[in-house]
Scaffold this active site. Structure first.
Site, PDB file in Angstrom:
ATOM      1  N   ASP A 143      45.501 -85.834   7.115  1.00 57.62           N
ATOM      2  CA  ASP A 143      45.785 -87.143   7.287  1.00 57.62           C
ATOM      3  C   ASP A 143      45.739 -87.609   5.788  1.00 57.62           C
ATOM      4  O   ASP A 143      45.705 -86.639   4.855  1.00 57.62           O
ATOM      5  CB  ASP A 143      44.820 -87.924   7.962  1.00 57.62           C
ATOM      6  CG  ASP A 143      45.540 -89.163   8.695  1.00 57.62           C
ATOM      7  OD1 ASP A 143      46.098 -90.232   7.661  1.00 57.62           O
ATOM      8  OD2 ASP A 143      45.629 -89.244   9.935  1.00 57.62           O
ATOM      9  N   HIS A 174      45.061 -95.308   6.454  1.00 58.15           N
ATOM     10  CA  HIS A 174      45.097 -94.503   7.749  1.00 58.15           C
ATOM     11  C   HIS A 174      44.227 -93.400   8.003  1.00 58.15           C
ATOM     12  O   HIS A 174      43.699 -93.468   9.209  1.00 58.15           O
ATOM     13  CB  HIS A 174      46.811 -93.854   7.569  1.00 58.15           C
ATOM     14  CG  HIS A 174      47.202 -93.318   8.986  1.00 58.15           C
ATOM     15  ND1 HIS A 174      47.006 -92.212   9.379  1.00 58.15           N
ATOM     16  CD2 HIS A 174      47.886 -94.179   9.752  1.00 58.15           C
ATOM     17  CE1 HIS A 174      47.601 -92.027  10.570  1.00 58.15           C
ATOM     18  NE2 HIS A 174      48.157 -92.978  10.899  1.00 58.15           N
ATOM     19  N   SER A 317      49.227 -92.675  16.435  1.00 62.33           N
ATOM     20  CA  SER A 317      48.298 -92.163  15.578  1.00 62.33           C
ATOM     21  C   SER A 317      46.775 -92.324  16.058  1.00 62.33           C
ATOM     22  O   SER A 317      46.011 -91.343  15.969  1.00 62.33           O
ATOM     23  CB  SER A 317      48.330 -92.909  14.059  1.00 62.33           C
ATOM     24  OG  SER A 317      49.731 -92.165  13.593  1.00 62.33           O
TER      25      SER A 317
END
Length: 379
Positions: A143, A174, A317
């Site tokens: 990620d 994120h 996600s």
């Protein structure tokens, strides 16, 4: 990142067979001797013949290739995939492909803070933690960068590697949110709790957070991250991202699957949705409809760790992160390859995971839990 990637190609040259390689091991002595310089000379020749600029290479021993990055020079308007197809005709090349761009699957439209974690009620998280907490299980988070010093993540991230550039891994929202959903600590007086609070995270930064709404990755950065997860034997690999089909990544994922490692990926219903669409990958969404083999997990209005404090996140996600955490719990209980397969998850007719039933099916401890199951445990 995306602009540079659009002009790049990946050219795979075969590595020598293991018993022909100079030196005794990969890393220290691999690449010394004649084979590595010969491959570099060949790569330079191929770049010159096809009007490309040779940039760098990355040996990928588990899949038997040396990956060379080449770039179309400024002013060259040839489509990269067309150039890759021309390169691939050379019998000295294993294959060539255009560099692909991948995006994480976060939905930034949902921003108001919400006090409760969906998994606390939907998955009855407190009851699950009476059975397992993920102790001793590693999860690779491929990620953007993780804020490893966040109070809820201190001690949870055993490595935080930057595979995009040579700088220290930056804290990005994120990757930090994904990490918190999987393994936020249970022993602090603030924030929430991860699905597997005693799992440990291998942070593999392969994506760049360009803005609050855009996080991008490339074929090469993701391949480097998968290679690192392969070499460490990490049992669960979380890829909360999606993009076009990619041969290099598919080859590495196949290697991971063959070794009993489970890749979990976010589903994008509006696109090709690779790697979620690849055989052996567990595809996860936050809402129906679902393609065959995919599952539903909490992913709307989820409180999680941010680079500073906590925030609310939504998107597949974060559904994928929930499932990676659940697989860590199952791995702790079962320890077998079966524990990491799609078939070991108990779901209802709509693909919604019954986390309680999934864990009870793996548990032999005799611990009594009081879960209101969504579906019956298979006999």
């Amino acid at each position: 990142m995306a602009e540079a990637a659009e002009r790049q190609l990946l050219v795979m040259l075969p590595l020598p067979k293991p018993h022909f390689r100079p030196g005794g091991g990969y890393g220290g002595s691999y690449g010394e001797g004649l084979s590595s310089p010969a491959r570099r000379r060949l790569a330079a020749e191929l770049a010159r013949l096809h009007g490309l600029e040779l940039q760098r290479d990355w040996p990928m021993q588990p899949i038997g290739v040396d990956c060379f990055v080449m770039r179309l020079p400024a002013g060259d308007d040839r489509p990269p995939q067309q150039v890759a197809e021309q390169l691939a005709k050379d019998p000295r090349i294993a294959w060539a492909q255009a560099m692909q761009v991948f995006r994480t699957q976060a939905d930034t439209r949902h921003k108001p803070l919400f006090a409760a974690q969906p998994a606390a009620s939907q998955w009855q998280l407190a009851e699950l933690h009476r059975l397992a907490t993920g102790r001793g299980v590693q999860v690779a988070v491929i990620d953007s960068g993780i804020a490893a010093q966040h109070p809820e993540l201190v001690g949870q991230v055993i490595a935080n590697e930057n595979l995009v550039d040579e700088r220290p891994t930056p804290a990005e929202s994120h990757g930090t949110a994904v990490a918190g959903i999987i393994a936020a600590r249970a022993d602090t007086a603030q924030g929430g709790i991860g699905i597997a609070p005693q799992a440990r995270l291998l942070g593999l930064r392969a994506c760049v957070q360009r803005s609050e709404t855009e996080t991008l990755c490339t074929s090469l950065s993701l391949a480097k991250a998968l290679l690192a997860a392969l070499q460490r034997g990490t049992p669960v690999i979380n890829m909360s991202l999606t993009g076009p089909p990619d041969r290099l990544l598919a080859t590495l994922i196949d290697q991971a699957t063959a070794r009993g490692q489970q890749v979990v990926a976010a589903l994008d219903r509006g696109a090709a949705s690779f790697p979620a669409s690849h055989p052996g990958v567990l595809a996860v969404a936050d809402a129906p409809p679902l393609p065959s083999g995919a599952v539903l997990a909490p992913g709307r209005d989820v409180p999680s760790t941010q680079t500073s404090g906590w925030g609310l996140v939504s998107g597949s996600s974060f559904s994928a992160a929930h499932v990676s955490g659940l697989l860590a719990l199952m791995r702790e209980l079962g320890g077998s390859r079966e524990a990491l397969s799609r078939g070991a998850l108990v779901t209802d007719a709509n693909g919604r995971i019954d986390a309680c039933a999934s864990l009870l099916a793996r548990s032999s401890s005799g611990t009594v839990v009081h879960c209101h199951r969504l579906v019956k445990t298979p006999e």
